[in-house]
Design an enzyme around this catalytic site. Sequence first.
Site, mmCIF file in Angstrom:
data_model
loop_
_atom_site.group_PDB
_atom_site.id
_atom_site.type_symbol
_atom_site.label_atom_id
_atom_site.label_comp_id
_atom_site.label_asym_id
_atom_site.label_seq_id
_atom_site.Cartn_x
_atom_site.Cartn_y
_atom_site.Cartn_z
ATOM 1 N N ASN A 56 0.904 -1.171 0.000
ATOM 2 C CA ASN A 56 0.000 0.000 0.000
ATOM 3 C C ASN A 56 0.932 1.207 0.000
ATOM 4 O OD1 ASN A 56 -2.516 1.042 2.467
ATOM 5 N ND2 ASN A 56 -2.380 1.551 0.305
ATOM 6 N N GLN A 78 -2.604 6.679 -1.247
ATOM 7 C CA GLN A 78 -2.984 7.784 -0.368
ATOM 8 C C GLN A 78 -1.838 8.792 -0.245
ATOM 9 O OE1 GLN A 78 -3.816 4.449 1.048
ATOM 10 N NE2 GLN A 78 -5.922 4.780 0.325
ATOM 11 N N ASN A 89 -7.212 10.154 0.142
ATOM 12 C CA ASN A 89 -7.203 9.062 -0.828
ATOM 13 C C ASN A 89 -6.739 9.564 -2.186
ATOM 14 O OD1 ASN A 89 -8.096 6.697 0.534
ATOM 15 N ND2 ASN A 89 -10.212 7.453 0.507
ATOM 16 N N CYS A 115 -5.869 5.470 8.240
ATOM 17 C CA CYS A 115 -5.110 4.655 7.290
ATOM 18 C C CYS A 115 -4.081 3.861 8.089
ATOM 19 C CB CYS A 115 -4.422 5.533 6.249
ATOM 20 S SG CYS A 115 -3.414 4.606 5.083
ATOM 21 N N GLY A 116 -4.258 2.551 8.140
ATOM 22 C CA GLY A 116 -3.425 1.717 9.013
ATOM 23 C C GLY A 116 -2.018 1.526 8.482
ATOM 24 N N ASN A 141 -12.755 4.342 9.869
ATOM 25 C CA ASN A 141 -13.250 4.438 8.492
ATOM 26 C C ASN A 141 -14.137 3.224 8.241
ATOM 27 O OD1 ASN A 141 -11.188 2.530 8.536
ATOM 28 N ND2 ASN A 141 -10.300 3.154 6.580
ATOM 29 N N HIS A 169 -16.042 -0.142 6.791
ATOM 30 C CA HIS A 169 -15.640 -1.409 6.154
ATOM 31 C C HIS A 169 -16.829 -2.350 6.013
ATOM 32 C CE1 HIS A 169 -11.267 -0.818 6.061
ATOM 33 N NE2 HIS A 169 -11.481 -0.045 7.100
ATOM 34 N N ASN A 205 -15.086 0.777 2.305
ATOM 35 C CA ASN A 205 -14.001 -0.093 1.858
ATOM 36 C C ASN A 205 -14.525 -1.529 1.829
ATOM 37 O OD1 ASN A 205 -11.512 1.826 1.993
ATOM 38 N ND2 ASN A 205 -12.573 2.130 3.945
ATOM 39 N N GLU A 216 -10.530 -0.573 -1.997
ATOM 40 C CA GLU A 216 -10.579 0.554 -1.066
ATOM 41 C C GLU A 216 -11.450 1.707 -1.572
ATOM 42 O OE1 GLU A 216 -7.279 2.257 0.853
ATOM 43 O OE2 GLU A 216 -6.109 0.411 0.928
ATOM 44 N N ARG A 217 -12.190 2.307 -0.674
ATOM 45 C CA ARG A 217 -12.886 3.571 -0.957
ATOM 46 C C ARG A 217 -11.855 4.594 -1.442
ATOM 47 N NH1 ARG A 217 -15.548 7.043 3.941
ATOM 48 N NH2 ARG A 217 -13.382 6.827 4.680
ATOM 49 N N CYS A 243 -4.501 -3.315 2.789
ATOM 50 C CA CYS A 243 -5.265 -2.269 3.475
ATOM 51 C C CYS A 243 -5.178 -2.563 4.962
ATOM 52 C CB CYS A 243 -6.716 -2.281 3.002
ATOM 53 S SG CYS A 243 -7.760 -1.054 3.828
ATOM 54 N N THR A 251 -6.395 -0.901 7.789
ATOM 55 C CA THR A 251 -7.673 -0.873 8.500
ATOM 56 C C THR A 251 -8.580 -1.988 7.994
ATOM 57 O OG1 THR A 251 -8.479 0.784 6.913
ATOM 58 C CG2 THR A 251 -7.661 1.590 9.052
ATOM 59 N N GLY A 252 -8.412 -2.343 6.709
ATOM 60 C CA GLY A 252 -9.200 -3.455 6.158
ATOM 61 C C GLY A 252 -8.827 -4.777 6.793
HETATM 62 N N1 LIG Z 1 -9.290 3.917 1.525
HETATM 63 C C1 LIG Z 1 -9.463 4.119 2.978
HETATM 64 C C2 LIG Z 1 -8.300 4.964 3.543
HETATM 65 C C3 LIG Z 1 -6.971 4.215 3.486
HETATM 66 C C4 LIG Z 1 -7.021 2.935 4.252
HETATM 67 C C5 LIG Z 1 -5.916 1.919 3.942
HETATM 68 N N2 LIG Z 1 -4.945 2.313 2.948
HETATM 69 C C6 LIG Z 1 -5.270 1.435 5.228
HETATM 70 O O1 LIG Z 1 -4.094 1.043 5.202
HETATM 71 O O2 LIG Z 1 -5.988 1.419 6.250
HETATM 72 C C7 LIG Z 1 -10.783 4.854 3.222
HETATM 73 O O3 LIG Z 1 -11.247 5.555 2.316
HETATM 74 O O4 LIG Z 1 -11.319 4.708 4.332
#
Ligand SMILES: N[C@H](CCC[C@H](N)C(=O)O)C(=O)O
Length: 291
Positions: free
Chosen positions: A13, A46, A66, A75-76, A170, A172, A203, A221-222, A230, A232-233
Site C-alpha cells: 500500500n 494515499q 485518498n 489509514c493503518g 473508516n 468497512h 471499503n 478501497e474507498r 489495506c 484498517t481493512g
Molecule cells: N481507503 C481508505 C483509507 C486508506 C485505508 C488503507 N490504505 C489502510 O491502510 O488502512 C478509506 O477511504 O477509508
Amino acid sequence: MRIRFTKMQGAGNDFVVLDETRGTLGLDAAQYRFLADRHFGVGADQILSVRPSPAPGIDFQYVIHNADGGEVEQCGNGARCFMRFVRERQLTVKDAVRVQTLSGVIEPRMGADGRVTVDMGAPVFDLARVPFDPAGLDPQPEGGWHTWHLALGTHAGSAIVAVAVLSMGNPHAVQIVADVDTAPVAAQGPLIEHHPRFPQRVNAGFMQVVDRAHVRLRVFERGAGETLACGTGACAAVVAGIRLGLLDTRVDVQTRGGLLTIEWTADGAPVLMTGPAITVFEGDIEVPDPS
Ligand SMILES: N[C@H](CCC[C@H](N)C(=O)O)C(=O)O
C-alpha cells in the site's frame, strides 16, 4: 509550487508522505489527485501529511487523503509509515508516538525487528457511526454475530452478498469468500464501495479463512480501488472473523503486498496491527497551481 515528498509503502500500500510540521502546504483535492496520479504525478494510494501536535499529550497530527483527493479518517498501513518517517527525519526520538487523526488518537510503535505495531483503537459496531443504513434489512445471524445481505446492481446478473459491517474509524464491509484469487473484487468492489446504504461510501473486504489463525485478504478501497494491502481493512476483517466465530484473537493476514498480523481480544479492546513500513525514495515535484 515545488514540493518535497517521501515515497513509502507498507505491505505494498503506497504513499506520498509530506512533512508539514513547519507549515501546511494548503493543497486542494485536485493537487492531492495529481500527486497520487501514477502517470502524471508521483503515484500513490494515499497522500499522508505529517503535521505538528494539535494538543498537549499528542505528538503529531496525521492527515490522510485518498487517491481521489478526498480526506479520510484513518489509514493503518500509513500509520506504520508515519512512525518510520518521523524517526528517519528526526522529528522524534521516541519509539512510540501518539498521533491525532480525524477518527481519534492512534499509537504507532517501532519494533526491534523494524516492523511497526499500531494501536488502532477499538472497532466501532454502531451502524450509525460507520455509517450504514440498515432500513428494511434484517441482520442475518452468523456465529455469534450477524451479516447484512446487500443487493448489488440492478441488472439481471445482480448478486446478493453477505457483509459484516463495522468501522475502524473508516467504514468497512467484509465478506467471506472461498478463494481470494477468484473472488469478484473488480466486479463487486465498486458496487459495494458506492452502495447507497453507505452514505460515506465504504471499503470492501474479501476474506478467505485458511484456518483460525490465518486468512488471505483483498480490499477494494474507498477512493483508491484495489490496493495491495489495506491496514484498517485487515483490522476490520479479523475483528469481523472473530465476532463471526471463525478466528482466534491473533491472526496473520496474507495480502497481495505482504503479511500483516492483527490482534484483538474482545469488544472494547484496541486492535493491534503489526507490519512493515518502507521508505522507497525521496524527491521533489512541481505541483500545478490550485485549479
Ligand atoms: N481507503 C481508505 C483509507 C486508506 C485505508 C488503507 N490504505 C489502510 O491502510 O488502512 C478509506 O477511504 O477509508
